[in-house]
Motif scaffolding. Structure first.
Motif, PDB file in Angstrom:
ATOM      1  N   THR A 178       0.832  -1.193   0.000  1.00 57.41           N
ATOM      2  CA  THR A 178       0.000   0.000   0.000  1.00 57.41           C
ATOM      3  C   THR A 178       0.874   1.253   0.000  1.00 57.41           C
ATOM      4  O   THR A 178       1.824   1.354   0.775  1.00 57.41           O
ATOM      5  N   GLY A 179       0.539   2.183  -0.875  1.00 51.91           N
ATOM      6  CA  GLY A 179       1.262   3.450  -0.946  1.00 51.91           C
ATOM      7  C   GLY A 179       2.388   3.455  -1.957  1.00 51.91           C
ATOM      8  O   GLY A 179       3.048   4.479  -2.143  1.00 51.91           O
ATOM      9  N   ALA A 180       2.613   2.330  -2.630  1.00 55.34           N
ATOM     10  CA  ALA A 180       3.720   2.244  -3.582  1.00 55.34           C
ATOM     11  C   ALA A 180       3.610   3.287  -4.688  1.00 55.34           C
ATOM     12  O   ALA A 180       4.628   3.772  -5.191  1.00 55.34           O
ATOM     13  N   GLU A 181       2.394   3.653  -5.038  1.00 51.70           N
ATOM     14  CA  GLU A 181       2.204   4.649  -6.088  1.00 51.70           C
ATOM     15  C   GLU A 181       2.772   6.013  -5.687  1.00 51.70           C
ATOM     16  O   GLU A 181       3.038   6.858  -6.538  1.00 51.70           O
ATOM     17  N   ASP A 182       2.986   6.220  -4.390  1.00 54.23           N
ATOM     18  CA  ASP A 182       3.586   7.474  -3.931  1.00 54.23           C
ATOM     19  C   ASP A 182       4.992   7.669  -4.488  1.00 54.23           C
ATOM     20  O   ASP A 182       5.432   8.801  -4.693  1.00 54.23           O
ATOM     21  N   LEU A 183       5.702   6.573  -4.732  1.00 52.39           N
ATOM     22  CA  LEU A 183       7.056   6.693  -5.282  1.00 52.39           C
ATOM     23  C   LEU A 183       7.017   7.244  -6.698  1.00 52.39           C
ATOM     24  O   LEU A 183       7.851   8.074  -7.078  1.00 52.39           O
ATOM     25  N   ASP A 184       6.059   6.807  -7.473  1.00 49.65           N
ATOM     26  CA  ASP A 184       5.917   7.316  -8.834  1.00 49.65           C
ATOM     27  C   ASP A 184       5.506   8.787  -8.820  1.00 49.65           C
ATOM     28  O   ASP A 184       5.994   9.582  -9.624  1.00 49.65           O
ATOM     29  N   THR A 185       4.632   9.142  -7.897  1.00 47.64           N
ATOM     30  CA  THR A 185       4.220  10.541  -7.761  1.00 47.64           C
ATOM     31  C   THR A 185       5.420  11.409  -7.379  1.00 47.64           C
ATOM     32  O   THR A 185       5.621  12.490  -7.944  1.00 47.64           O
ATOM     33  N   ALA A 186       6.228  10.920  -6.442  1.00 49.56           N
ATOM     34  CA  ALA A 186       7.436  11.659  -6.052  1.00 49.56           C
ATOM     35  C   ALA A 186       8.375  11.816  -7.237  1.00 49.56           C
ATOM     36  O   ALA A 186       8.959  12.893  -7.439  1.00 49.56           O
ATOM     37  N   ALA A 187       8.514  10.771  -8.034  1.00 52.42           N
ATOM     38  CA  ALA A 187       9.381  10.835  -9.211  1.00 52.42           C
ATOM     39  C   ALA A 187       8.900  11.915 -10.183  1.00 52.42           C
ATOM     40  O   ALA A 187       9.715  12.647 -10.760  1.00 52.42           O
ATOM     41  N   THR A 188       7.595  12.032 -10.335  1.00 51.71           N
ATOM     42  CA  THR A 188       7.037  13.058 -11.222  1.00 51.71           C
ATOM     43  C   THR A 188       7.367  14.449 -10.707  1.00 51.71           C
ATOM     44  O   THR A 188       7.800  15.321 -11.470  1.00 51.71           O
ATOM     45  N   TYR A 189       7.175  14.666  -9.418  1.00 55.96           N
ATOM     46  CA  TYR A 189       7.510  15.980  -8.842  1.00 55.96           C
ATOM     47  C   TYR A 189       8.997  16.287  -8.996  1.00 55.96           C
ATOM     48  O   TYR A 189       9.381  17.418  -9.313  1.00 55.96           O
ATOM     49  N   LEU A 190       9.845  15.294  -8.776  1.00 58.64           N
ATOM     50  CA  LEU A 190      11.286  15.523  -8.889  1.00 58.64           C
ATOM     51  C   LEU A 190      11.693  15.793 -10.332  1.00 58.64           C
ATOM     52  O   LEU A 190      12.558  16.640 -10.592  1.00 58.64           O
ATOM     53  N   SER A 191      11.076  15.103 -11.248  1.00 60.42           N
ATOM     54  CA  SER A 191      11.349  15.352 -12.664  1.00 60.42           C
ATOM     55  C   SER A 191      10.976  16.778 -13.034  1.00 60.42           C
ATOM     56  O   SER A 191      11.727  17.476 -13.727  1.00 60.42           O
ATOM     57  N   ASP A 192       9.828  17.219 -12.559  1.00 54.00           N
ATOM     58  CA  ASP A 192       9.412  18.604 -12.801  1.00 54.00           C
ATOM     59  C   ASP A 192      10.352  19.589 -12.119  1.00 54.00           C
ATOM     60  O   ASP A 192      10.619  20.672 -12.650  1.00 54.00           O
ATOM     61  N   ALA A 193      10.861  19.223 -10.958  1.00 51.60           N
ATOM     62  CA  ALA A 193      11.772  20.108 -10.218  1.00 51.60           C
ATOM     63  C   ALA A 193      13.064  20.352 -10.987  1.00 51.60           C
ATOM     64  O   ALA A 193      13.660  21.429 -10.881  1.00 51.60           O
ATOM     65  N   LEU A 194      13.499  19.376 -11.768  1.00 51.75           N
ATOM     66  CA  LEU A 194      14.730  19.543 -12.537  1.00 51.75           C
ATOM     67  C   LEU A 194      14.609  20.664 -13.560  1.00 51.75           C
ATOM     68  O   LEU A 194      15.614  21.273 -13.938  1.00 51.75           O
ATOM     69  N   ASP A 195      13.392  20.937 -14.000  1.00 52.29           N
ATOM     70  CA  ASP A 195      13.148  21.979 -14.993  1.00 52.29           C
ATOM     71  C   ASP A 195      12.678  23.286 -14.381  1.00 52.29           C
ATOM     72  O   ASP A 195      12.174  24.157 -15.088  1.00 52.29           O
ATOM     73  N   SER A 196      12.819  23.432 -13.076  1.00 51.37           N
ATOM     74  CA  SER A 196      12.341  24.635 -12.401  1.00 51.37           C
ATOM     75  C   SER A 196      13.469  25.281 -11.610  1.00 51.37           C
ATOM     76  O   SER A 196      14.533  24.703 -11.424  1.00 51.37           O
ATOM     77  N   THR A 197      13.197  26.470 -11.117  1.00 51.73           N
ATOM     78  CA  THR A 197      14.176  27.205 -10.308  1.00 51.73           C
ATOM     79  C   THR A 197      13.472  27.875  -9.137  1.00 51.73           C
ATOM     80  O   THR A 197      12.250  27.949  -9.083  1.00 51.73           O
ATOM     81  N   GLY A 198      14.284  28.347  -8.208  1.00 47.23           N
ATOM     82  CA  GLY A 198      13.789  29.158  -7.101  1.00 47.23           C
ATOM     83  C   GLY A 198      12.707  28.525  -6.266  1.00 47.23           C
ATOM     84  O   GLY A 198      12.777  27.354  -5.897  1.00 47.23           O
ATOM     85  N   ASP A 199      11.675  29.316  -5.981  1.00 46.63           N
ATOM     86  CA  ASP A 199      10.582  28.868  -5.122  1.00 46.63           C
ATOM     87  C   ASP A 199       9.846  27.664  -5.704  1.00 46.63           C
ATOM     88  O   ASP A 199       9.445  26.772  -4.969  1.00 46.63           O
ATOM     89  N   GLU A 200       9.667  27.671  -7.021  1.00 48.83           N
ATOM     90  CA  GLU A 200       8.969  26.551  -7.650  1.00 48.83           C
ATOM     91  C   GLU A 200       9.759  25.250  -7.449  1.00 48.83           C
ATOM     92  O   GLU A 200       9.181  24.208  -7.139  1.00 48.83           O
ATOM     93  N   HIS A 201      11.067  25.324  -7.604  1.00 46.39           N
ATOM     94  CA  HIS A 201      11.922  24.146  -7.406  1.00 46.39           C
ATOM     95  C   HIS A 201      11.768  23.617  -5.980  1.00 46.39           C
ATOM     96  O   HIS A 201      11.541  22.423  -5.771  1.00 46.39           O
ATOM     97  N   ARG A 202      11.875  24.501  -5.012  1.00 47.79           N
ATOM     98  CA  ARG A 202      11.742  24.113  -3.601  1.00 47.79           C
ATOM     99  C   ARG A 202      10.373  23.498  -3.318  1.00 47.79           C
ATOM    100  O   ARG A 202      10.262  22.503  -2.611  1.00 47.79           O
TER     101      ARG A 202
END
Length: 96
Positions: free
Chosen positions: A48-72
């Motif tokens: 249970t909750g394994a899908e959270d890892l994929d969700t985290a991966a999506t946020y981190l992937s998006d973070a690579l393309d962001s800066t500043g407050d959005e990145h944080r």
């Protein structure tokens, strides 16, 4: 913007165990391992909750393309989804 290596190292050993790879040392490898680990924990172990890892991966992937407050903000959101990662991995360790 790159991910903080300390952030990656906080989760890298556990995620690498499930992904059956060496611990990731860069963001791209870590994101890939998160996606694979989420799949393994969900599909093969039914944790249970394994899908959270994929969700985290999506946020981190998006973070690579962001800066500043959005990145944080994106990294912080990913961290919330990774909060239960060590418990999921521990459950998986008991199964294998």
């Amino acid at each position: 913007m790159p991910l903080d290596p300390a952030f990656i190292s906080r989760y890298a050993d556990d995620i690498a165990f499930v992904a059956e790879e060496q611990p990731a040392t860069n963001a791209e490898d870590f994101i890939s391992q998160l996606q694979h680990a989420g799949y393994v924990l969900d599909t093969y172990a039914g944790i249970t909750g394994a899908e959270d890892l994929d969700t985290a991966a999506t946020y981190l992937s998006d973070a690579l393309d962001s800066t500043g407050d959005e990145h944080r903000l994106l990294v912080d959101r990913a961290a919330k989804y990774l909060a239960g990662a060590s418990d999921m991995v521990e459950e998986y360790r008991l199964m294998v």
